[in-house]
Motif scaffolding. Structure first.
Motif, PDB file in Angstrom:
ATOM      1  N   GLU A   1      76.075  -8.289 -37.268  1.00  0.00           N
ATOM      2  CA  GLU A   1      75.298  -7.047 -37.381  1.00  0.00           C
ATOM      3  C   GLU A   1      73.900  -7.194 -36.776  1.00  0.00           C
ATOM      4  OE1 GLU A   1      76.752  -8.711 -39.777  1.00  0.00           O
ATOM      5  OE2 GLU A   1      75.555  -8.886 -41.603  1.00  0.00           O
ATOM      6  N   ASP A   2      73.413  -8.444 -36.638  1.00  0.00           N
ATOM      7  CA  ASP A   2      72.095  -8.652 -35.997  1.00  0.00           C
ATOM      8  C   ASP A   2      72.233  -8.714 -34.484  1.00  0.00           C
ATOM      9  OD1 ASP A   2      70.958  -9.174 -38.570  1.00  0.00           O
ATOM     10  OD2 ASP A   2      71.759 -11.229 -38.439  1.00  0.00           O
ATOM     11  N   HIS A   3      73.247  -9.486 -34.024  1.00  0.00           N
ATOM     12  CA  HIS A   3      73.276  -9.747 -32.570  1.00  0.00           C
ATOM     13  C   HIS A   3      74.200  -8.792 -31.805  1.00  0.00           C
ATOM     14  CE1 HIS A   3      77.096 -11.884 -33.021  1.00  0.00           C
ATOM     15  NE2 HIS A   3      76.568 -12.716 -33.893  1.00  0.00           N
ATOM     16  N   GLY A   4      75.179  -8.223 -32.461  1.00  0.00           N
ATOM     17  CA  GLY A   4      76.089  -7.268 -31.798  1.00  0.00           C
ATOM     18  C   GLY A   4      76.710  -7.847 -30.539  1.00  0.00           C
ATOM     19  N   LEU A   5      76.914  -9.166 -30.559  1.00  0.00           N
ATOM     20  CA  LEU A   5      77.373  -9.871 -29.352  1.00  0.00           C
ATOM     21  C   LEU A   5      78.813  -9.500 -28.990  1.00  0.00           C
ATOM     22  CD1 LEU A   5      76.376 -13.511 -28.944  1.00  0.00           C
ATOM     23  CD2 LEU A   5      78.695 -12.866 -28.419  1.00  0.00           C
ATOM     24  N   ASP A   6      79.040  -9.272 -27.733  1.00  0.00           N
ATOM     25  CA  ASP A   6      80.350  -8.839 -27.261  1.00  0.00           C
ATOM     26  C   ASP A   6      81.174 -10.091 -26.917  1.00  0.00           C
ATOM     27  OD1 ASP A   6      82.502  -7.814 -25.973  1.00  0.00           O
ATOM     28  OD2 ASP A   6      81.374  -6.788 -24.381  1.00  0.00           O
ATOM     29  N   GLN A   7      82.130 -10.432 -27.811  1.00  0.00           N
ATOM     30  CA  GLN A   7      82.889 -11.677 -27.606  1.00  0.00           C
ATOM     31  C   GLN A   7      83.759 -11.618 -26.349  1.00  0.00           C
ATOM     32  OE1 GLN A   7      83.031 -14.050 -31.043  1.00  0.00           O
ATOM     33  NE2 GLN A   7      85.154 -14.646 -30.731  1.00  0.00           N
ATOM     34  N   ASP A   8      83.981 -10.390 -25.823  1.00  0.00           N
ATOM     35  CA  ASP A   8      84.760 -10.259 -24.589  1.00  0.00           C
ATOM     36  C   ASP A   8      84.040 -10.888 -23.395  1.00  0.00           C
ATOM     37  OD1 ASP A   8      86.712  -9.021 -25.923  1.00  0.00           O
ATOM     38  OD2 ASP A   8      86.253  -6.985 -25.208  1.00  0.00           O
ATOM     39  N   LEU A   9      82.716 -11.060 -23.510  1.00  0.00           N
ATOM     40  CA  LEU A   9      81.972 -11.682 -22.401  1.00  0.00           C
ATOM     41  C   LEU A   9      82.215 -13.186 -22.336  1.00  0.00           C
ATOM     42  CD1 LEU A   9      78.481  -9.897 -22.592  1.00  0.00           C
ATOM     43  CD2 LEU A   9      80.166  -9.655 -20.782  1.00  0.00           C
ATOM     44  N   ILE A  10      82.867 -13.719 -23.377  1.00  0.00           N
ATOM     45  CA  ILE A  10      83.115 -15.174 -23.398  1.00  0.00           C
ATOM     46  C   ILE A  10      84.484 -15.464 -22.816  1.00  0.00           C
ATOM     47  CG2 ILE A  10      83.214 -17.249 -24.840  1.00  0.00           C
ATOM     48  CD1 ILE A  10      81.569 -15.740 -26.934  1.00  0.00           C
ATOM     49  N   ASP A  11      84.540 -16.424 -21.925  1.00  0.00           N
ATOM     50  CA  ASP A  11      85.793 -16.798 -21.281  1.00  0.00           C
ATOM     51  C   ASP A  11      86.808 -17.261 -22.341  1.00  0.00           C
ATOM     52  OD1 ASP A  11      87.742 -18.579 -19.970  1.00  0.00           O
ATOM     53  OD2 ASP A  11      86.546 -18.123 -18.192  1.00  0.00           O
TER      54      ASP A  11
ATOM     55  N   ASP B   1      72.692 -15.650 -21.822  1.00  0.00           N
ATOM     56  CA  ASP B   1      73.188 -14.544 -21.003  1.00  0.00           C
ATOM     57  C   ASP B   1      73.963 -13.514 -21.827  1.00  0.00           C
ATOM     58  OD1 ASP B   1      72.004 -15.721 -18.867  1.00  0.00           O
ATOM     59  OD2 ASP B   1      73.837 -16.464 -17.928  1.00  0.00           O
ATOM     60  N   ILE B   2      74.853 -13.975 -22.726  1.00  0.00           N
ATOM     61  CA  ILE B   2      75.618 -12.950 -23.468  1.00  0.00           C
ATOM     62  C   ILE B   2      74.720 -12.171 -24.431  1.00  0.00           C
ATOM     63  CG2 ILE B   2      78.073 -13.591 -23.293  1.00  0.00           C
ATOM     64  CD1 ILE B   2      77.842 -15.364 -25.588  1.00  0.00           C
ATOM     65  N   LEU B   3      73.662 -12.820 -24.933  1.00  0.00           N
ATOM     66  CA  LEU B   3      72.729 -12.064 -25.790  1.00  0.00           C
ATOM     67  C   LEU B   3      71.976 -11.018 -24.965  1.00  0.00           C
ATOM     68  CD1 LEU B   3      71.296 -14.787 -28.179  1.00  0.00           C
ATOM     69  CD2 LEU B   3      72.708 -12.830 -28.798  1.00  0.00           C
ATOM     70  N   ALA B   4      71.782 -11.339 -23.677  1.00  0.00           N
ATOM     71  CA  ALA B   4      71.105 -10.382 -22.793  1.00  0.00           C
ATOM     72  C   ALA B   4      72.133  -9.440 -22.140  1.00  0.00           C
ATOM     73  CB  ALA B   4      70.315 -11.137 -21.732  1.00  0.00           C
ATOM     74  N   ARG B   5      73.374  -9.492 -22.632  1.00  0.00           N
ATOM     75  CA  ARG B   5      74.479  -8.629 -22.137  1.00  0.00           C
ATOM     76  C   ARG B   5      74.792  -8.868 -20.657  1.00  0.00           C
ATOM     77  NH1 ARG B   5      73.995  -8.383 -26.929  1.00  0.00           N
ATOM     78  NH2 ARG B   5      73.555  -6.577 -28.202  1.00  0.00           N
ATOM     79  N   VAL B   6      74.633 -10.106 -20.243  1.00  0.00           N
ATOM     80  CA  VAL B   6      74.939 -10.480 -18.855  1.00  0.00           C
ATOM     81  C   VAL B   6      76.152 -11.400 -18.886  1.00  0.00           C
ATOM     82  CG1 VAL B   6      74.075 -11.741 -16.828  1.00  0.00           C
ATOM     83  CG2 VAL B   6      72.501 -10.393 -18.215  1.00  0.00           C
ATOM     84  N   LYS B   7      77.080 -11.232 -17.920  1.00  0.00           N
ATOM     85  CA  LYS B   7      78.236 -12.131 -17.879  1.00  0.00           C
ATOM     86  C   LYS B   7      77.777 -13.509 -17.391  1.00  0.00           C
ATOM     87  CE  LYS B   7      83.023 -12.046 -16.343  1.00  0.00           C
ATOM     88  NZ  LYS B   7      83.593 -12.308 -17.656  1.00  0.00           N
ATOM     89  N   PRO B   8      77.986 -14.559 -18.203  1.00  0.00           N
ATOM     90  CA  PRO B   8      77.504 -15.884 -17.774  1.00  0.00           C
ATOM     91  C   PRO B   8      78.298 -16.438 -16.596  1.00  0.00           C
ATOM     92  CG  PRO B   8      78.019 -15.844 -20.127  1.00  0.00           C
ATOM     93  CD  PRO B   8      78.599 -14.606 -19.535  1.00  0.00           C
TER      94      PRO B   8
END
Ligand code: ATP
Ligand code: MG
Length: 423
Positions: A9-19, A45-52
């Motif tokens: 709920e804090d980071h809202g990280l999109d796990q789809d960005l992870i290989d 990068d994923i916290l900044a919503r960028v694909k690593p």
């Protein structure tokens, strides 16, 4: 020290960005009883919503234990920095054991294989934004270094005293400018002060590591800003003095113009990575042009192809290979080809060669792409570029992928006279 933990709920990280293969490695390590986190640039990068670009993993498993889990998919590399490479098809993931950091002494580090805890591993990293861990099992971000806060505020802060950290590993100064150019993050004033006072230490770093950072920055689509910063903060002056001098001369702006164009191509084409030889040509071509102008003035004629080749190779030797003894020969050779071929594509004077054998050269497409960069930087070359591009595709269509006869034709051996005719 207890880390700060950030939940979904804090980071809202999109796990789809992870290989998915990185997630698989993390799961296997966890199932075998080890702690394993995603680390470094990929979390940033994923916290900044960028694909690593790549996914690095740190774990409590020792290199041999990692090897046992992944067996033939895994090789252990490095002596100074022992780590595991896990291969999935063409992808390679770097998995390293948690390491303890350096002491507080400002000495150049020569050994790096002291295993440690997760916290120590976070603290040995360079900047706070690169010191975050991601635990995919609990879906939490683990922060020992206040990287979360700095990332939100857009600040580049060294983990620990920047002056000490830069002296321990001067490549960090280049990395500071790299992240400043790439993400437009503010450099914390202490880092800037340390950069100015430690700049001369840069020559103590291994040339291969510096070269790799420079090439990666050229590829990143931020080459223009990065080289400006390298020159402005007087690191380039210590690394490649010939190039720095040229950049500061009246023709220096041409290099920046080419780099800006290459960056633009990168961003317009979904971050496609341009070949290293093309990017190196962006830097060297204006220097060659300047030297050709000098040649014409002293010799009162334009150089022929033999003279041109000598001139191009001497520029490569003086700029790239003198600074980096192990500058890859392949990049030098292709860059030389790209640059020399420019003078076939846009010859001196009006005379145009009617021979077009070189259109079949293996590296011709790179020379053509460089002409495109020139045309984008200066539209007086646009017509020429379209003309050659057209001719190239016509020939390709005509011959398919086969080489035309006159390129591949082998000399026929004269037939041996038969015994009969001899008699
Ligand atoms: P990029 O997106 O260019 O790959 P990165 O930060 O991931 O950037 P890497 O060279 O892949 O850079 O390094 C991975 C991580 O290793 C970094 O994020 C950082 O935590 C750590 N690291 C790399 N170089 C250093 C260094 N010189 N000193 C300390 N830590 C480093
Ligand atoms: Mg990385």
């Amino acid at each position: 020290m207890e880390p700060k933990i950030y939940f979904p709920e804090d980071h809202g990280l999109d796990q789809d960005l992870i290989d998915p293969d990185a997630l698989f490695i993390l799961k296997k390590l966890r199932d075998a009883g080890f702690t394993a986190y995603l680390v470094g640039g990929s979390v940033r990068d994923i916290l900044a919503r960028v694909k690593p670009k790549d996914f690095d993993i740190s774990t409590s498993a020792l290199p041999e234990e990692i090897k046992k889990i992944f067996r033939k998919n895994c090789i252990l590399i490095g002596r100074r920095f022992r780590l595991a490479h896990i291969r999935f098809g063409r992808k390679i993931f770097e998995v390293s054991t948690f390491r303890a950091g350096e002491t507080d002494e400002a000495d150049l580090i020569v050994r790096d294989n002291v295993w440690g805890t997760a916290e120590e591993d976070a603290r040995r990293r360079d900047f706070s934004i690169n010191g975050l861990f991601y635990d995919p099992y609990h879906k939490t971000v683990i922060d020992y270094v206040d990287g979360w806060h700095d990332l939100k505020e857009g600040v580049l802060r060294s983990i620990g005293n920047p002056e000490v950290r830069f002296k321990q590993d001067p490549v960090r100064m280049i990395r500071l400018l790299k992240f400043h150019a790439r993400f437009d993050l503010k450099m914390e004033p202490g880092c800037v002060k340390a950069l100015k006072s430690c700049r001369e230490e840069i020559v103590k770093s291994a040339p291969a590591r510096i070269l790799e950072e420079l090439l990666r920055m050229l590829e990143s689509g931020h080459g223009h800003d990065f080289f400006k910063l390298l020159s402005e903060y007087q690191l380039l002056d210590l690394l490649i003095p010939e190039l720095d001098q040229f950049l500061r001369s009246e023709n220096g702006s041409q290099v920046y113009e080419f780099l800006k164009t290459a960056d633009l191509i990168h961003h317009k084409n979904e971050n496609v990575t341009l070949e290293r030889s093309l990017l190196i040509s962006c830097i060297l071509f204006p220097i060659v042009e300047r030297q050709i102008a000098d040649f014409c003035e002293t010799h009162d004629k334009t150089p022929n192809f033999g003279e041109l080749s000598v001139l191009v190779w001497s520029v490569i030797r003086e700029t790239m290979t003198s600074a980096f003894t192990h500058f890859p020969r392949k990049i030098s050779a292709i860059s030389a080809y790209i640059i020399i071929t420019q003078y076939r594509l846009t010859p001196f004077g009006k005379r145009r060669s009617h021979r077009s054998k070189f259109l079949h050269d293996k590296d011709f497409p790179l020379a053509l792409r460089f002409l495109r960069i020139r045309a984008l930087a200066d539209n007086q070359y646009s017509d020429k570029f379209f003309e050659w591009e057209n001719m190239y595709y016509q020939i390709k269509k005509h011959h398919g992928d086969k080489k035309p006869k006159y390129v591949s034709q082998k000399r026929r051996k004269p037939k041996r006279k038969s015994a009969q005719s001899n008699s």
